[in-house]
Scaffold this motif. Structure first.
Motif, short mmCIF file in Angstrom:
data_model
loop_
_atom_site.label_atom_id
_atom_site.label_comp_id
_atom_site.label_asym_id
_atom_site.label_seq_id
_atom_site.Cartn_x
_atom_site.Cartn_y
_atom_site.Cartn_z
N VAL A 48 -11.22 7.12 -32.95
CA VAL A 48 -12.37 7.85 -32.42
C VAL A 48 -11.99 9.28 -32.07
O VAL A 48 -10.90 9.56 -31.60
N VAL A 49 -12.95 10.17 -32.36
CA VAL A 49 -12.81 11.58 -31.99
C VAL A 49 -13.83 11.84 -30.90
O VAL A 49 -15.00 11.50 -31.05
N ASP A 50 -13.40 12.42 -29.77
CA ASP A 50 -14.36 12.65 -28.69
C ASP A 50 -14.93 14.07 -28.77
O ASP A 50 -14.44 14.90 -29.54
N HIS A 51 -15.96 14.31 -27.94
CA HIS A 51 -16.73 15.55 -28.09
C HIS A 51 -15.93 16.80 -27.73
O HIS A 51 -16.33 17.90 -28.07
N THR A 52 -14.81 16.65 -27.04
CA THR A 52 -14.02 17.84 -26.69
C THR A 52 -13.06 18.24 -27.81
O THR A 52 -12.44 19.29 -27.74
N GLN A 53 -12.92 17.38 -28.80
CA GLN A 53 -11.90 17.65 -29.82
C GLN A 53 -12.47 18.40 -31.01
O GLN A 53 -13.63 18.22 -31.38
N SER A 54 -11.64 19.23 -31.62
CA SER A 54 -12.06 20.05 -32.74
C SER A 54 -11.91 19.29 -34.05
O SER A 54 -10.84 18.73 -34.34
N MET A 55 -12.98 19.25 -34.81
CA MET A 55 -12.90 18.60 -36.12
C MET A 55 -11.97 19.37 -37.05
O MET A 55 -11.31 18.79 -37.91
N VAL A 56 -11.96 20.70 -36.89
CA VAL A 56 -11.09 21.51 -37.75
C VAL A 56 -9.63 21.14 -37.49
O VAL A 56 -8.85 20.92 -38.42
N CYS A 66 6.05 11.14 -33.79
CA CYS A 66 4.87 10.86 -34.63
C CYS A 66 3.88 12.01 -34.47
O CYS A 66 3.47 12.33 -33.36
N ASP A 67 3.52 12.60 -35.62
CA ASP A 67 2.54 13.70 -35.57
C ASP A 67 1.29 13.36 -36.37
O ASP A 67 0.58 14.24 -36.82
N SER A 68 1.03 12.07 -36.57
CA SER A 68 -0.15 11.67 -37.34
C SER A 68 -1.40 11.67 -36.45
O SER A 68 -1.33 11.91 -35.26
N ILE A 69 -2.52 11.35 -37.08
CA ILE A 69 -3.83 11.66 -36.49
C ILE A 69 -4.10 10.92 -35.17
O ILE A 69 -4.66 11.52 -34.24
N ALA A 70 -3.72 9.65 -35.05
CA ALA A 70 -4.04 8.96 -33.80
C ALA A 70 -3.24 9.58 -32.65
O ALA A 70 -3.75 9.70 -31.52
N CYS A 71 -2.03 10.01 -32.92
CA CYS A 71 -1.25 10.68 -31.89
C CYS A 71 -1.80 12.08 -31.62
O CYS A 71 -1.80 12.55 -30.48
N SER A 78 -8.16 3.15 -31.71
CA SER A 78 -7.25 4.07 -31.04
C SER A 78 -7.96 5.39 -30.83
O SER A 78 -9.10 5.57 -31.29
N GLY A 79 -7.32 6.31 -30.14
CA GLY A 79 -8.00 7.51 -29.67
C GLY A 79 -8.38 7.30 -28.22
O GLY A 79 -7.93 6.34 -27.59
#
Ligand SMILES: Cc1cc2nc3c(=O)[nH]c(=O)nc-3n(C[C@H](O)[C@H](O)[C@H](O)COP(=O)(O)O)c2cc1C
Ligand code: SF4
Ligand code: FES
Lengths: 169, 436
Positions: free
Chosen positions: B331-339, A95-100, B256-257
Motif C-alpha cells: 500500500v502507498v499512503d497519501h503522504t507518499q510520492s508516486m514519482v 534492502c532498497d526495494s519498494i516495500a522498504c 506491507s507498507g
C-alpha cells in the motif's frame, strides 16, 4: 592439493586449493548431471574461506568443473553475491526495494552510512564493514530490513543502528 | 488411511499446522499431522496419469505470479518408457519485491514442500528434483536440507520409493543473487552453472529445459498445495475458494507498507483487497489514507481505492488492468510520492536487468534518469511523452523476457492514475532553460 599458476595471467598469485574445499566442491558436483552446474556452489566454497573469490582461485576451480577460466569468471561476475574484490569482515546488505521504500528505509541507510562513514559499494579502511544494496529480502512485513552476514534484522529504526553495527567486529 | 476431519485443515490446508510461527522440521512430528499421507496414498496405488488428472481437475493455478494451470503445464511433459531423463525444479527464488510467502512455507513447513515435490515428480516421472533457493534464505536452506535427509531415511525419497520401482533424489541449490534467476529459463541457466540470461521460448522447459531435458518449474506455494489436492480431492480443492472465485484453492495473501498489522494470511482465493487491507492488516495507520496499491509485487500495475472490492484472483485483477502476481499487496499512503515510488521501482528493475537485450538494458536506466529529474522538479517537458513511449517500447513482445514488460507495469499505471504528480515535477520553462 593442487598448486596452480595461470600462464595467461602471470600477475595472479599462485593459489592453493585447500583439500577440504576441493572435497566439498567435488561433493557438490555429485548432485548434478553436469559438473559445471556446481559453479556457484564452488565459488561460494572459496568465498567462505576468504570472504571473496581471489583471482588465483578461478583457474583451479574451473579445472575442477571442467570449464575454462574465462567461462567461470563470466559466471562469477554475473552474480551480485559472489565477490570478485575483497570485502570487509562484515557485509551489510540494505534492502532498497519498494516495500522498504514505503517504510522509509532511506533513513536507516543514512544512519548506517553515517556510522561507518563509507557509501554503498564501499569498504571501511579498517576492513570491518562493506556496505551493499540488496533486493527485497522477503521480510517486507517487517520493513525496513537489512542483512549483516547471514543475519537478518528487521523493523529497524535509525536509532538502533549504532548498537547493532557495533555487535559485528 | 482416512483423513481425520480437521476443520482448520479443511479451510487453511497450507498453514493450519503452523502455530505461533513454530517450524515443524522433525519428520515424526509432521507425520503425526498427516504428513506424507499423500505420498503413501498415491505411490504406487495411483498411476502418474491419475495424479496428473487429479491436479488438472483441481485447476490448481501456478502461484509464482502468472497463474498458469499446473495440470496443463505437466500435461506437456513427454511420458512413457522412452521419455528419458526428466527434472522437476522448485522455484524458490522469491525475490519479487513485496513478496514473503514462500519464505514462511519453507521455514515453517519444509516437509510440506518436499511432499508436494515428490507428488509432482512422480506425476511427471522425474528422476531428480532441485529446489532453487535464493541464497539469503539461510534458515529455509537448513530446514529443507534436514527435511530431505529425513525423507530419504524414511524411504519417501531415494531408490524404489514405497516399492513403486520409481526413484527420486532431491537437492537444494542455493543462488547467489540476481532477481532474474526467478524467470524460469534464466533459473535453468543458473542451475546449470551459467550466467542467468533467459532462454528463447519455444522450446518451453517442458520439452527442453535443464540439460536440454523435459523439465517442470513450479513455485513453492504451487507445489505446497499438492499433498492436499491428493489427500482431499479436486472437488474439495475447488470448494476452498468458497464461491469467491472460479479458481480453486486458498491463496497466501499478504500486506506491507504503512498498514497497522502487516503480515500473511491464508484465505480463499478471490478474497477482496479491501478485506485483506482493512480486516486482516487492520487498515492504514492512524492519520494515513490509502492512495494506491500494488496487487502482487513490483511488476504489477498500481490500482486505486476504487478497485478495492475486486476479487483478488488472476482473471479479475487482469481485467482491471493489473495482475494479481504473487498476491502480496503493498500500500502507498497519501503522504507518499508516486514519482518516488516509481523511481524506486525502476531503479530496482534497471539494476536487475540481465543485460541481454538492448531495450531493457538501456531503456530502464533511461527511465530512471528521467524519473530522478522529475522527482527533483527538474523534468523536461518531453519526459512524460518519452516515459509513455517507453512503456510501449519495453512492453510485452518487445524484449527477450518478461522482465522489462513487468517493469513497465507500475510506470504505465502510475502515469495513468497519478499523471498530475509527474506533471508537477516538470520544471517551469524558465527553470528548464536554466538547467539546460
Ligand atoms: C523477471 C521474473 C522473475 C520471476 N521471479 C519468480 C520468483 O522469484 N519465483 C517464482 O516462483 N516465479 C518467478 N517468476 C515466474 C517464473 O518464470 C515461472 O512462471 C514460475 O516459477 C512458474 O511456477 P508456477 O507455474 O507454479 O507459478 C518470475 C518471472 C519473471 C519474468
Ligand atoms: S528483458 Fe531484460 S532481463 Fe529479460 S532478457 Fe532482456 S535484458 Fe535480460
Ligand atoms: S522490500 Fe525490503 S524486505 Fe521486501
Amino acid at each position: 592439493m593442487i598448486i596452480c599458476t595461470d600462464s595467461n595471467r602471470p600477475n595472479v598469485e599462485p593459489y592453493i586449493l585447500a583439500d577440504e574445499d576441493r572435497a566439498e566442491i567435488e561433493h557438490h558436483i555429485h548432485h548434478y548431471d553436469d559438473a559445471r552446474a556446481a559453479s556457484i556452489d564452488a565459488l561460494k566454497v572459496i568465498q567462505r574461506r576468504h570472504g571473496w573469490v581471489p583471482d588465483g582461485a578461478i583457474q583451479p576451480v574451473a579445472d575442477l568443473l571442467g570449464i575454462s577460466a574465462p567461462d567461470l569468471e563470466g559466471v562469477a561476475t554475473f552474480y551480485s553475491l559472489i565477490f570478485r574484490r575483497p570485502v570487509g569482515r562484515n557485509v551489510i546488505k540494505v534492502c532498497d526495494s519498494i516495500a522498504c521504500h514505503l517504510m522509509d528505509f532511506e533513513v536507516v541507510q543514512d544512519a548506517i552510512i553515517k556510522h561507518i562513514n563509507v557509501g554503498l559499494g564501499e569498504t571501511t579502511a579498517d576492513e570491518r564493514y562493506t556496505l551493499l544494496p540488496i533486493c527485497c529480502l522477503g521480510t517486507c512485513d517487517k520493513a525496513p530490513a537489512i542483512m549483516i552476514n547471514d543475519d537478518t534484522h528487521t523493523n529497524l529504526t535509525p536509532e538502533q543502528i549504532p548498537a547493532l553495527l557495533e555487535k559485528y567486529v | 488411511m482416512s483423513l481425520p476431519s480437521n476443520n482448520l485443515g479443511e479451510i487453511k490446508p497450507l498453514t493450519y499446522r503452523i502455530v505461533d510461527n513454530k517450524p515443524i522440521v522433525d519428520i515424526n512430528e509432521y507425520e503425526a499431522l498427516d504428513g506424507y499421507l499423500s505420498v503413501r496414498k498415491a505411490i504406487p496405488a495411483m498411476s502418474p496419469a491419475d495424479v496428473q488428472a487429479a491436479v488438472k481437475d483441481a485447476n490448481l493455478r501456478g502461484r509464482g505470479g502468472a497463474g498458469f494451470p499446473a495440470g496443463i503445464k505437466w500435461g506437456l511433459i513427454p511420458m512413457g518408457p522412452d521419455a528419458g531423463a526428466k527434472y522437476l525444479v522448485c522455484n524458490a527464488d522469491e525475490m519479487e519485491p513485496g513478496t514473503f510467502k514462500d519464505r514462511l512455507l519453507m521455514e515453517c513447513l519444509p516437509h510440506q514442500l518436499v511432499e508436494g515435490m515428490i507428488i509432482a515428480a512422480y506425476a511427471i516421472q522425474a528422476k531428480r528434483a532441485y529446489i532453487f533457493l535464493r541464497g539469503e534464505y539461510v534458515l529455509a536452506a537448513k530446514h529443507l536440507n534436514e527435511a530431505i535427509e529425513q525423507a530419504n531415511a524414511k524411504g519417501y525419497l531415494g531408490e524404489n520409493i514405497l516399492g513403486s520401482g520409481w526413484s527420486l533424489d532431491m537437492h537444494v541449490h542455493t543462488g547467489a543473487g540476481r532477481y532474474i534467476c526467478g524467470e524460469e529459463t534464466a533459473l535453468i541457466n543458473s542451475l546449470e552453472g551459467r550466467r542467468a540470461n533467459p532462454r528463447a521460448k519455444p522450446p518451453f522447459p517442458q520439452i527442453a529445459g535443464l540439460w536440454g531435458r523435459p523439465t517442470i518449474v513450479n513455485n513453492v506455494e504451487t507445489l505446497s498445495n499438492l499433498s492436499h489436492v491428493i489427500n482431499r480431492g479436486a472437488e474439495w480443492f475447488k470448494g476452498l475458494s468458497q464461491g469467491k472465485s472460479p479458481d480453486g484453492g486458498t491463496k497466501i495473501y499478504g500486506a506491507s507498507g504503512k498498514v497497522k498489522n502487516p503480515g500473511l494470511w491464508e484465505l480463499p482465493i478471490g478474497t477482496t483487497a479491501r478485506e485483506i487491507i482493512y480486516e486482516h492488516a487492520g487498515g492504514m495507520r492512524d492519520g494515513l489514507e490509502l492512495k494506491a496499491w500494488l496487487p502482487g509485487g513490483a511488476s504489477t500495475d498500481f490500482l486505486t481505492p476504487d478497485h478495492l472490492d475486486l476479487a483478488m484472483d488472476f482473471d479479475t485483477i487482469m481485467k482491471a488492468g493489473s495482475r494479481m502476481g504473487t498476491g502480496l499487496v503493498m500500500v502507498v499512503d497519501h503522504t507518499q510520492s508516486m514519482v518516488s515510488a516509481v523511481r524506486n521501482l525502476e531503479q530496482f528493475f534497471a539494476r536487475e536487468s540481465c543485460g541481454w537485450c538492448t531495450p531493457c538494458r538501456d531503456g530502464l536506466p533511461w527511465s530512471v534518469k528521467m524519473l530522478l529529474a522529475i522527482e527533483r522538479g527538474e523534468g523536461k517537458p518531453e519526459y512524460l511523452d518519452i516515459l509513455q513511449q517507453l512503456t510501449r517500447q519495453l512492453g510485452p513482445g518487445k524484449t527477450f523476457c518478461a522482465h522489462a514488460p513487468g517493469a513497465m507495469e507500475p510506470l504505465q499505471s502510475a502515469l495513468k492514475y497519478f499523471r498530475s504528480e509527474f506533471e508537477q515535477g516538470i520544471a517551469a520553462p524558465a527553470t528548464a532553460a536554466a538547467i539546460a
